[in-house]
Design a protein around this motif. Structure first.
Motif, PDB file in Angstrom:
ATOM      1  N   LEU A 175      14.034  -1.127  60.686  1.00 12.73           N
ATOM      2  CA  LEU A 175      13.920   0.226  61.220  1.00 12.73           C
ATOM      3  C   LEU A 175      12.445   0.473  61.495  1.00 12.73           C
ATOM      4  O   LEU A 175      11.613   0.394  60.574  1.00 12.73           O
ATOM      5  N   VAL A 176      12.107   0.742  62.768  1.00 12.90           N
ATOM      6  CA  VAL A 176      10.705   0.808  63.166  1.00 12.90           C
ATOM      7  C   VAL A 176      10.449   2.012  64.065  1.00 12.90           C
ATOM      8  O   VAL A 176      11.382   2.659  64.556  1.00 12.90           O
ATOM      9  N   ASP A 177       9.185   2.283  64.316  1.00 12.70           N
ATOM     10  CA  ASP A 177       8.828   3.310  65.279  1.00 12.70           C
ATOM     11  C   ASP A 177       9.251   2.861  66.678  1.00 12.70           C
ATOM     12  O   ASP A 177       9.312   1.656  66.961  1.00 12.70           O
ATOM     13  N   ARG A 178       9.527   3.822  67.528  1.00 11.98           N
ATOM     14  CA  ARG A 178      10.023   3.529  68.875  1.00 11.98           C
ATOM     15  C   ARG A 178       9.100   2.571  69.633  1.00 11.98           C
ATOM     16  O   ARG A 178       9.566   1.640  70.295  1.00 11.98           O
ATOM     17  N   ASP A 179       7.796   2.761  69.528  1.00  7.74           N
ATOM     18  CA  ASP A 179       6.873   1.925  70.301  1.00  7.74           C
ATOM     19  C   ASP A 179       6.749   0.501  69.746  1.00  7.74           C
ATOM     20  O   ASP A 179       6.130  -0.360  70.383  1.00  7.74           O
ATOM     21  N   LYS A 180       7.357   0.248  68.588  1.00  5.05           N
ATOM     22  CA  LYS A 180       7.334  -1.097  68.005  1.00  5.05           C
ATOM     23  C   LYS A 180       8.670  -1.824  68.163  1.00  5.05           C
ATOM     24  O   LYS A 180       8.803  -2.976  67.752  1.00  5.05           O
ATOM     25  N   LEU A 181       9.651  -1.156  68.766  1.00  3.25           N
ATOM     26  CA  LEU A 181      11.012  -1.689  68.769  1.00  3.25           C
ATOM     27  C   LEU A 181      11.140  -3.010  69.519  1.00  3.25           C
ATOM     28  O   LEU A 181      11.672  -3.991  68.982  1.00  3.25           O
ATOM     29  N   VAL A 182      10.674  -3.041  70.748  1.00  8.18           N
ATOM     30  CA  VAL A 182      10.855  -4.250  71.564  1.00  8.18           C
ATOM     31  C   VAL A 182      10.104  -5.428  70.945  1.00  8.18           C
ATOM     32  O   VAL A 182      10.642  -6.540  70.846  1.00  8.18           O
ATOM     33  N   GLU A 183       8.874  -5.202  70.529  1.00  6.50           N
ATOM     34  CA  GLU A 183       8.102  -6.274  69.926  1.00  6.50           C
ATOM     35  C   GLU A 183       8.763  -6.776  68.643  1.00  6.50           C
ATOM     36  O   GLU A 183       8.778  -7.988  68.373  1.00  6.50           O
ATOM     37  N   THR A 184       9.324  -5.871  67.850  1.00  2.08           N
ATOM     38  CA  THR A 184      10.016  -6.282  66.628  1.00  2.08           C
ATOM     39  C   THR A 184      11.211  -7.165  66.950  1.00  2.08           C
ATOM     40  O   THR A 184      11.446  -8.187  66.292  1.00  2.08           O
ATOM     41  N   ALA A 185      11.982  -6.780  67.974  1.00  6.92           N
ATOM     42  CA  ALA A 185      13.131  -7.591  68.380  1.00  6.92           C
ATOM     43  C   ALA A 185      12.695  -8.981  68.817  1.00  6.92           C
ATOM     44  O   ALA A 185      13.334  -9.996  68.475  1.00  6.92           O
ATOM     45  N   PHE A 186      11.587  -9.042  69.562  1.00  9.76           N
ATOM     46  CA  PHE A 186      11.111 -10.348  70.021  1.00  9.76           C
ATOM     47  C   PHE A 186      10.524 -11.174  68.874  1.00  9.76           C
ATOM     48  O   PHE A 186      10.607 -12.407  68.898  1.00  9.76           O
ATOM     49  N   GLU A 187       9.952 -10.535  67.875  1.00 13.30           N
ATOM     50  CA  GLU A 187       9.482 -11.270  66.699  1.00 13.30           C
ATOM     51  C   GLU A 187      10.653 -11.963  66.004  1.00 13.30           C
ATOM     52  O   GLU A 187      10.554 -13.126  65.600  1.00 13.30           O
ATOM     53  N   VAL A 188      11.764 -11.242  65.873  1.00 14.73           N
ATOM     54  CA  VAL A 188      12.957 -11.838  65.266  1.00 14.73           C
ATOM     55  C   VAL A 188      13.457 -12.989  66.127  1.00 14.73           C
ATOM     56  O   VAL A 188      13.799 -14.067  65.626  1.00 14.73           O
ATOM     57  N   ALA A 189      13.489 -12.767  67.445  1.00 19.03           N
ATOM     58  CA  ALA A 189      13.977 -13.798  68.362  1.00 19.03           C
ATOM     59  C   ALA A 189      13.079 -15.032  68.329  1.00 19.03           C
ATOM     60  O   ALA A 189      13.576 -16.175  68.345  1.00 19.03           O
ATOM     61  N   ARG A 190      11.768 -14.833  68.287  1.00 19.87           N
ATOM     62  CA  ARG A 190      10.845 -15.975  68.245  1.00 19.87           C
ATOM     63  C   ARG A 190      11.000 -16.767  66.953  1.00 19.87           C
ATOM     64  O   ARG A 190      10.883 -18.010  66.963  1.00 19.87           O
ATOM     65  N   ASN A 191      11.258 -16.094  65.864  1.00 18.51           N
ATOM     66  CA  ASN A 191      11.494 -16.784  64.591  1.00 18.51           C
ATOM     67  C   ASN A 191      12.698 -17.715  64.702  1.00 18.51           C
ATOM     68  O   ASN A 191      12.675 -18.858  64.229  1.00 18.51           O
ATOM     69  N   ILE A 192      13.764 -17.215  65.338  1.00 25.93           N
ATOM     70  CA  ILE A 192      14.960 -18.043  65.526  1.00 25.93           C
ATOM     71  C   ILE A 192      14.695 -19.156  66.529  1.00 25.93           C
ATOM     72  O   ILE A 192      15.107 -20.311  66.337  1.00 25.93           O
ATOM     73  N   ALA A 193      13.980 -18.810  67.618  1.00 24.90           N
ATOM     74  CA  ALA A 193      13.724 -19.790  68.680  1.00 24.90           C
ATOM     75  C   ALA A 193      12.868 -20.951  68.214  1.00 24.90           C
ATOM     76  O   ALA A 193      12.881 -22.031  68.814  1.00 24.90           O
ATOM     77  N   ALA A 194      12.127 -20.754  67.130  1.00 28.13           N
ATOM     78  CA  ALA A 194      11.266 -21.821  66.607  1.00 28.13           C
ATOM     79  C   ALA A 194      12.049 -22.881  65.846  1.00 28.13           C
ATOM     80  O   ALA A 194      11.512 -23.935  65.522  1.00 28.13           O
ATOM     81  N   LYS A 195      13.307 -22.616  65.577  1.00 29.21           N
ATOM     82  CA  LYS A 195      14.131 -23.547  64.807  1.00 29.21           C
ATOM     83  C   LYS A 195      14.893 -24.491  65.741  1.00 29.21           C
ATOM     84  O   LYS A 195      14.903 -24.308  66.953  1.00 29.21           O
ATOM     85  N   SER A 196      15.523 -25.496  65.172  1.00 28.30           N
ATOM     86  CA  SER A 196      16.275 -26.466  65.967  1.00 28.30           C
ATOM     87  C   SER A 196      17.379 -25.769  66.751  1.00 28.30           C
ATOM     88  O   SER A 196      18.260 -25.133  66.154  1.00 28.30           O
ATOM     89  N   PRO A 197      17.377 -25.856  68.085  1.00 31.33           N
ATOM     90  CA  PRO A 197      18.424 -25.196  68.866  1.00 31.33           C
ATOM     91  C   PRO A 197      19.808 -25.775  68.598  1.00 31.33           C
ATOM     92  O   PRO A 197      20.811 -25.060  68.677  1.00 31.33           O
ATOM     93  N   THR A 198      19.855 -27.037  68.273  1.00 28.78           N
ATOM     94  CA  THR A 198      21.148 -27.666  67.971  1.00 28.78           C
ATOM     95  C   THR A 198      21.746 -27.058  66.708  1.00 28.78           C
ATOM     96  O   THR A 198      22.937 -26.721  66.657  1.00 28.78           O
ATOM     97  N   VAL A 199      20.907 -26.893  65.699  1.00 30.37           N
ATOM     98  CA  VAL A 199      21.388 -26.327  64.444  1.00 30.37           C
ATOM     99  C   VAL A 199      21.744 -24.848  64.621  1.00 30.37           C
ATOM    100  O   VAL A 199      22.774 -24.383  64.096  1.00 30.37           O
ATOM    101  N   ILE A 200      20.923 -24.111  65.342  1.00 30.73           N
ATOM    102  CA  ILE A 200      21.184 -22.682  65.534  1.00 30.73           C
ATOM    103  C   ILE A 200      22.492 -22.464  66.288  1.00 30.73           C
ATOM    104  O   ILE A 200      23.297 -21.588  65.914  1.00 30.73           O
ATOM    105  N   ARG A 201      22.736 -23.248  67.323  1.00 37.21           N
ATOM    106  CA  ARG A 201      23.999 -23.089  68.053  1.00 37.21           C
ATOM    107  C   ARG A 201      25.187 -23.461  67.172  1.00 37.21           C
ATOM    108  O   ARG A 201      26.249 -22.836  67.250  1.00 37.21           O
ATOM    109  N   ALA A 202      25.008 -24.467  66.324  1.00 40.40           N
ATOM    110  CA  ALA A 202      26.075 -24.825  65.391  1.00 40.40           C
ATOM    111  C   ALA A 202      26.300 -23.706  64.378  1.00 40.40           C
ATOM    112  O   ALA A 202      27.443 -23.388  64.020  1.00 40.40           O
ATOM    113  N   ALA A 203      25.203 -23.098  63.929  1.00 41.16           N
ATOM    114  CA  ALA A 203      25.318 -21.997  62.963  1.00 41.16           C
ATOM    115  C   ALA A 203      26.072 -20.821  63.573  1.00 41.16           C
ATOM    116  O   ALA A 203      26.912 -20.198  62.905  1.00 41.16           O
TER     117      ALA A 203
END
Length: 252
Positions: A175-203
């Motif tokens: 839960l974040v301030d409105r002006d931090k929302l998009v960046e927060t979502a992309f931080e979460v996405a980048r954390n996932i994107a840094a992992k093995s795509p094969t494993v993530i798709r299997a998960a």
């Protein structure tokens, strides 16, 4: 175009942009489904951020389109379009992070309820006004966001729940301030994107496979009641009253 789509550094960004309130017409729901499926099929995509521009995340279906169309074509089209869009979010082969601000009601619940992770701004709220519009649906998805009895109370009363409440339940991750929302979502996405795509798709496939509720079948069951209500004439009166800004006849 009601839906914008872009891929950057392995993250697909799907943006609802249908002023004034991101209430999607029939074509918009199918367009959203197409964009989500494009992200799912792209081997370069490792995560998806689903967000919106404007005053709020999503206000559901375009009721004015429904009331200005003769027969049941718009109703059936909206039912099918919502089903396809919700399913495309759920079936996306990579994690979907929903970034929610302002209102998330009606069809918006179907989208975020089927997302993998939700981040929200402090001004966000969630609800199903369907009973007040002569419809049913997306209780399947609301039940993934709030406890069972709270879900029932929200459906019967059309009461909204603030993002802070969902954060307390754990269904909203951050839960974040409105002006931090998009960046927060992309931080979460980048954390996932840094992992093995094969494993993530299997998960993702594994987690969907152990889901205790078949969300697509469950939602389709709900939709049957919406069409049944329309045959009674009650739904038209409730939708007309909403469009015309008057009190509805609730004697039936």
């Amino acid at each position: 175009m009601a839906i914008r789509y872009e891929v950057r550094e392995g993250i697909a960004e799907v943006v609802l942009d249908a002023p004034p309130v991101n209430a999607l017409d029939v074509a918009g729901w199918f367009e959203l489904a197409d964009k989500m499926r494009a992200a799912s099929r792209d081997p370069q995509v490792r995560a998806v951020v689903l967000r919106a521009e404007g005053r709020g995340f999503n206000a559901g279906v375009d009721i004015k389109e429904m009331q200005n169309t003769t027969g049941h074509d718009a109703l059936v089209g909206a039912n099918k379009g919502c089903y396809e869009a919700f399913a495309a979010v759920y079936d996306c082969e990579v994690p979907v992070i929903a970034a929610v601000h302002g209102f998330c009601v009606g069809g918006g619940i179907g989208l975020v309820g089927n997302a993998d992770i939700i981040v929200a701004s402090h001004d966000a709220f969630f609800g199903l006004p369907e009973v007040d519009r002569g419809a049913l649906g997306a209780a399947t998805h609301l039940a993934r966001l709030v406890p069972q009895h709270r879900m029932r109370q929200m459906v019967y009363t059309s009461e909204n729940a603030p993002a802070s409440e969902l954060h307390a339940y754990g269904s909203v991750y951050k839960l974040v301030d409105r002006d931090k929302l998009v960046e927060t979502a992309f931080e979460v996405a980048r954390n996932i994107a840094a992992k093995s795509p094969t494993v993530i798709r299997a998960a993702k496939a594994s987690l969907n496979g152990i889901d205790p509720v078949d969300v697509k079948r469950s939602y389709r069951y709900e939709q049957g009641f919406t069409f049944e209500l329309n045959l009674t004439g009650v739904s038209d009166e409730l939708r007309d009253a909403f469009v015309e800004g008057r009190d509805a006849d609730t004697t039936k």
